[in-house]
Scaffold this motif. Sequence first.
Motif, PDB file in Angstrom:
ATOM      1  N   GLY A 265       0.793  -1.223   0.000  1.00 33.98           N
ATOM      2  CA  GLY A 265       0.000   0.000   0.000  1.00 33.98           C
ATOM      3  C   GLY A 265       0.822   1.267   0.000  1.00 33.98           C
ATOM      4  N   ARG A 266       2.107   1.146  -0.294  1.00 33.69           N
ATOM      5  CA  ARG A 266       2.973   2.320  -0.329  1.00 33.69           C
ATOM      6  C   ARG A 266       3.042   2.890  -1.746  1.00 33.69           C
ATOM      7  NH1 ARG A 266       9.157   3.633   1.442  1.00 33.69           N
ATOM      8  NH2 ARG A 266       9.318   5.424   0.048  1.00 33.69           N
ATOM      9  N   LEU A 267       2.944   4.222  -1.846  1.00 36.13           N
ATOM     10  CA  LEU A 267       3.107   4.881  -3.144  1.00 36.13           C
ATOM     11  C   LEU A 267       4.575   4.805  -3.554  1.00 36.13           C
ATOM     12  CD1 LEU A 267       1.541   6.653  -5.283  1.00 36.13           C
ATOM     13  CD2 LEU A 267       2.608   8.613  -4.148  1.00 36.13           C
ATOM     14  N   VAL A 268       4.852   4.207  -4.721  1.00 34.03           N
ATOM     15  CA  VAL A 268       6.231   4.018  -5.150  1.00 34.03           C
ATOM     16  C   VAL A 268       6.569   4.778  -6.433  1.00 34.03           C
ATOM     17  CG1 VAL A 268       6.579   1.822  -3.975  1.00 34.03           C
ATOM     18  CG2 VAL A 268       5.596   1.840  -6.285  1.00 34.03           C
ATOM     19  N   ALA A 269       5.563   5.264  -7.158  1.00 29.76           N
ATOM     20  CA  ALA A 269       5.835   6.036  -8.375  1.00 29.76           C
ATOM     21  C   ALA A 269       4.590   6.823  -8.762  1.00 29.76           C
ATOM     22  CB  ALA A 269       6.258   5.127  -9.528  1.00 29.76           C
ATOM     23  N   ARG A 270       4.825   7.891  -9.504  1.00 26.30           N
ATOM     24  CA  ARG A 270       3.716   8.655 -10.063  1.00 26.30           C
ATOM     25  C   ARG A 270       4.191   9.382 -11.304  1.00 26.30           C
ATOM     26  NH1 ARG A 270       1.546  12.535  -5.611  1.00 26.30           N
ATOM     27  NH2 ARG A 270      -0.028  12.800  -7.234  1.00 26.30           N
ATOM     28  N   SER A 271       3.241   9.803 -12.133  1.00 25.35           N
ATOM     29  CA  SER A 271       3.618  10.523 -13.352  1.00 25.35           C
ATOM     30  C   SER A 271       2.452  11.382 -13.816  1.00 25.35           C
ATOM     31  CB  SER A 271       4.013   9.549 -14.464  1.00 25.35           C
ATOM     32  OG  SER A 271       2.885   8.830 -14.936  1.00 25.35           O
TER      33      SER A 271
END
Length: 282
Positions: A265-271
Amino acid sequence: MAELDEVLGLTWVDGPATRQGGVATGRGHLGEDWLIGRAVNGGVLMALGLGAVAEGLTASGHTAPLSWGAHFLSAAQAGPVEVSVEVLRTGRSVSTAQARVVQSSDAGPVERVRLVGSFGDVARTTTVHRAPAPPSLPDPGECLPATRDASPAAAPITMLDRLDVRVDPSTAGFAVGRPTRRGVIRAWLRMRDGREPDVAMLPYAVDALMPVSFDLGVPGWAPTLELTGQVLGDPAPGWLLVELSTDTVVGDLLVEDALVWDSTGRLVARSRQLAGIRMPSA
């Protein structure tokens, strides 16, 4: 070797670029397994270019693309490819480099995508002070598999054969001609060959799903013009959860946001990307 690692592998002419001012060229091959229609997926190209930079920065420990910007200049085709890397700056905590992905054509070399990225140690992302929580959706086994025979829109996406994608039923209406028109697609994602996610895969993951324009009732190709992405953590083994959304369509341009969480449930990437779209005249 995993299928994604095979396409990301390069043979270096004189070894990868390792320091400021260093320039190097690697040669590889883009297989037809990574096509969306007639073009190679942009996420594969980003992972290829950023991975080429990281290979040279291994000694410095700056192997994670903390942030990058990619400008797509032409549609990549299956076949031989070259990646030219130039290290622009090496620092104690961050190094900056650019990569150019180039293919040959009858008219000469054609640049497909140019990337500039800031690279560092992914360990600096260990402590999470603030980040979006993952959305709630059914377990992968209760979601809908995205396969090439699932809908006419999916048929030309050869890359789906390499992926295990399970779409949240509440955002899967596009597959049966009933898009929600909210501009949201959520899905579980993993590689079909069992390859576990890692930092090198994240630039691919942000652009691996069908375009969010499908949920607007526009199932055609949505070519990426520019994409800015960030790596925010080293993903744990297991499924990735990807959410695509858009709140902006102007003329023939679409803004698409991607968020990627790991199995914990951890945010690891975004764009965020700017893409083309062909909206119906109505």
